[in-house]
Design a protein around this motif. Structure first.
Motif, PDB file in Angstrom:
ATOM      1  N   ALA A 176       0.814  -1.214   0.000  1.00 54.88           N
ATOM      2  CA  ALA A 176       0.000   0.000   0.000  1.00 54.88           C
ATOM      3  C   ALA A 176       0.850   1.268   0.000  1.00 54.88           C
ATOM      4  O   ALA A 176       0.446   2.283  -0.548  1.00 54.88           O
ATOM      5  N   ASP A 177       2.042   1.208   0.601  1.00 53.44           N
ATOM      6  CA  ASP A 177       2.875   2.411   0.669  1.00 53.44           C
ATOM      7  C   ASP A 177       3.779   2.570  -0.546  1.00 53.44           C
ATOM      8  O   ASP A 177       4.618   3.455  -0.592  1.00 53.44           O
ATOM      9  N   GLY A 178       3.620   1.704  -1.551  1.00 51.90           N
ATOM     10  CA  GLY A 178       4.399   1.822  -2.773  1.00 51.90           C
ATOM     11  C   GLY A 178       5.689   1.035  -2.782  1.00 51.90           C
ATOM     12  O   GLY A 178       6.378   0.969  -3.788  1.00 51.90           O
ATOM     13  N   ALA A 179       6.053   0.424  -1.671  1.00 52.50           N
ATOM     14  CA  ALA A 179       7.293  -0.359  -1.597  1.00 52.50           C
ATOM     15  C   ALA A 179       7.047  -1.781  -2.083  1.00 52.50           C
ATOM     16  O   ALA A 179       5.962  -2.323  -1.895  1.00 52.50           O
ATOM     17  N   PRO A 180       8.045  -2.413  -2.687  1.00 52.34           N
ATOM     18  CA  PRO A 180       7.888  -3.822  -3.040  1.00 52.34           C
ATOM     19  C   PRO A 180       7.869  -4.657  -1.763  1.00 52.34           C
ATOM     20  O   PRO A 180       8.584  -4.344  -0.809  1.00 52.34           O
ATOM     21  N   PRO A 181       7.047  -5.691  -1.690  1.00 56.04           N
ATOM     22  CA  PRO A 181       7.010  -6.507  -0.478  1.00 56.04           C
ATOM     23  C   PRO A 181       8.287  -7.333  -0.335  1.00 56.04           C
ATOM     24  O   PRO A 181       8.921  -7.685  -1.330  1.00 56.04           O
ATOM     25  N   ILE A 182       8.660  -7.615   0.890  1.00 54.17           N
ATOM     26  CA  ILE A 182       9.782  -8.511   1.147  1.00 54.17           C
ATOM     27  C   ILE A 182       9.191  -9.896   1.360  1.00 54.17           C
ATOM     28  O   ILE A 182       8.456 -10.124   2.320  1.00 54.17           O
ATOM     29  N   LYS A 183       9.508 -10.805   0.446  1.00 53.94           N
ATOM     30  CA  LYS A 183       8.991 -12.168   0.553  1.00 53.94           C
ATOM     31  C   LYS A 183      10.030 -13.025   1.259  1.00 53.94           C
ATOM     32  O   LYS A 183      11.222 -12.912   0.994  1.00 53.94           O
ATOM     33  N   THR A 184       9.557 -13.847   2.175  1.00 54.03           N
ATOM     34  CA  THR A 184      10.486 -14.636   2.974  1.00 54.03           C
ATOM     35  C   THR A 184      10.289 -16.130   2.747  1.00 54.03           C
ATOM     36  O   THR A 184       9.227 -16.577   2.325  1.00 54.03           O
ATOM     37  N   ALA A 185      11.357 -16.868   3.014  1.00 53.07           N
ATOM     38  CA  ALA A 185      11.316 -18.322   3.020  1.00 53.07           C
ATOM     39  C   ALA A 185      11.743 -18.754   4.420  1.00 53.07           C
ATOM     40  O   ALA A 185      12.716 -18.246   4.964  1.00 53.07           O
ATOM     41  N   THR A 186      10.999 -19.677   5.009  1.00 54.84           N
ATOM     42  CA  THR A 186      11.273 -20.088   6.379  1.00 54.84           C
ATOM     43  C   THR A 186      11.620 -21.561   6.439  1.00 54.84           C
ATOM     44  O   THR A 186      10.922 -22.395   5.877  1.00 54.84           O
ATOM     45  N   GLY A 187      12.725 -21.838   7.102  1.00 60.72           N
ATOM     46  CA  GLY A 187      13.134 -23.201   7.407  1.00 60.72           C
ATOM     47  C   GLY A 187      13.589 -23.182   8.851  1.00 60.72           C
ATOM     48  O   GLY A 187      12.879 -22.703   9.720  1.00 60.72           O
ATOM     49  N   ILE A 188      14.802 -23.621   9.115  1.00 56.27           N
ATOM     50  CA  ILE A 188      15.365 -23.461  10.449  1.00 56.27           C
ATOM     51  C   ILE A 188      15.569 -21.980  10.716  1.00 56.27           C
ATOM     52  O   ILE A 188      15.392 -21.495  11.823  1.00 56.27           O
ATOM     53  N   THR A 189      15.944 -21.245   9.670  1.00 55.27           N
ATOM     54  CA  THR A 189      16.056 -19.797   9.767  1.00 55.27           C
ATOM     55  C   THR A 189      15.147 -19.152   8.729  1.00 55.27           C
ATOM     56  O   THR A 189      14.679 -19.813   7.802  1.00 55.27           O
ATOM     57  N   MET A 190      14.904 -17.863   8.879  1.00 52.50           N
ATOM     58  CA  MET A 190      14.104 -17.122   7.907  1.00 52.50           C
ATOM     59  C   MET A 190      15.015 -16.181   7.137  1.00 52.50           C
ATOM     60  O   MET A 190      15.919 -15.574   7.705  1.00 52.50           O
ATOM     61  N   GLY A 191      14.785 -16.098   5.842  1.00 50.67           N
ATOM     62  CA  GLY A 191      15.554 -15.186   5.006  1.00 50.67           C
ATOM     63  C   GLY A 191      14.725 -14.751   3.817  1.00 50.67           C
ATOM     64  O   GLY A 191      13.626 -15.252   3.597  1.00 50.67           O
ATOM     65  N   PRO A 192      15.239 -13.813   3.034  1.00 52.95           N
ATOM     66  CA  PRO A 192      14.489 -13.352   1.872  1.00 52.95           C
ATOM     67  C   PRO A 192      14.414 -14.443   0.806  1.00 52.95           C
ATOM     68  O   PRO A 192      15.380 -15.145   0.543  1.00 52.95           O
TER      69      PRO A 192
END
Length: 199
Positions: A176-192
């Protein structure tokens, strides 16, 4: 204020703090020796990023005795089951509105003291509400090194580059604020997922 504008302002403020050293040689080395004191805003930006996107997604504990020879702890809802493990989902704690005012917003000032422009009203309701590296005796032993490394990387990036978030190729979705969303992948750790694209 939208998150995209807050992130842009945080980047500018971090760059200004990183470049606010002047001097060179020995003087600059002395100033950089204690960058916890000289660049607190960079640490606040990292803390807020780790609050919203914690690298460790779960902490698992099992109820044990408080001391050798003492009976094991028994959870009231699980009587007679001392072997059960209790997971704590770190992202859920970090985005819990009961623990964090304006929990879904990126506001680094929540981690700054008031004398440095912090917002005391936005601090966590409990010190145990911020767990990017766990807590207590089993907290990650490398947390100080990880924070120092991330802080230095952030400072060097904002000193050398001007950048802003961009959508991944072929992904034109915007928040909504015009920024691209940060999509994450989650396993033992979470990252982009697919990296964090910038321009």
């Amino acid at each position: 204020e939208a998150d995209a504008a807050r992130v842009a302002r945080a980047t500018e403020r971090t760059a200004a703090a990183a470049n606010n050293g002047g001097g060179d040689g020995q003087e600059q080395e002395e100033e950089q020796e204690d960058d916890d004191a000289s660049i607190p805003y960079a640490q606040a930006v990292l803390d807020e990023a780790m609050r919203l996107f914690p690298p460790g997604t779960a902490i698992v504990r099992s109820p044990r005795a408080l001391a050798p020879g003492a009976p094991p702890l028994v959870l009231p809802s699980l009587p007679g089951r001392p072997d059960v493990v209790v997971p704590r989902a770190t992202p859920s704690v970090h985005r819990n509105p009961y623990a964090w005012p304006r929990a879904e917003e990126f506001i680094p000032e929540r981690f700054l003291p008031a004398e440095l422009g912090g917002e005391p009203s936005l601090k966590a309701a409990s010190p145990n509400a911020f767990l990017p590296f766990g807590a207590g005796a089993r907290m990650c032993i490398g947390w100080r090194f990880a924070q120092m490394e991330a802080r230095l990387a952030l400072v060097f990036l904002v000193r050398q580059l001007d950048f802003e978030a961009a959508a991944a190729p072929g992904d034109e979705e915007e928040e909504a604020d015009g920024a691209p969303p940060i999509k994450t992948a989650t396993g033992i750790t979470m990252g982009p997922s697919g990296g964090v694209w910038c321009r």
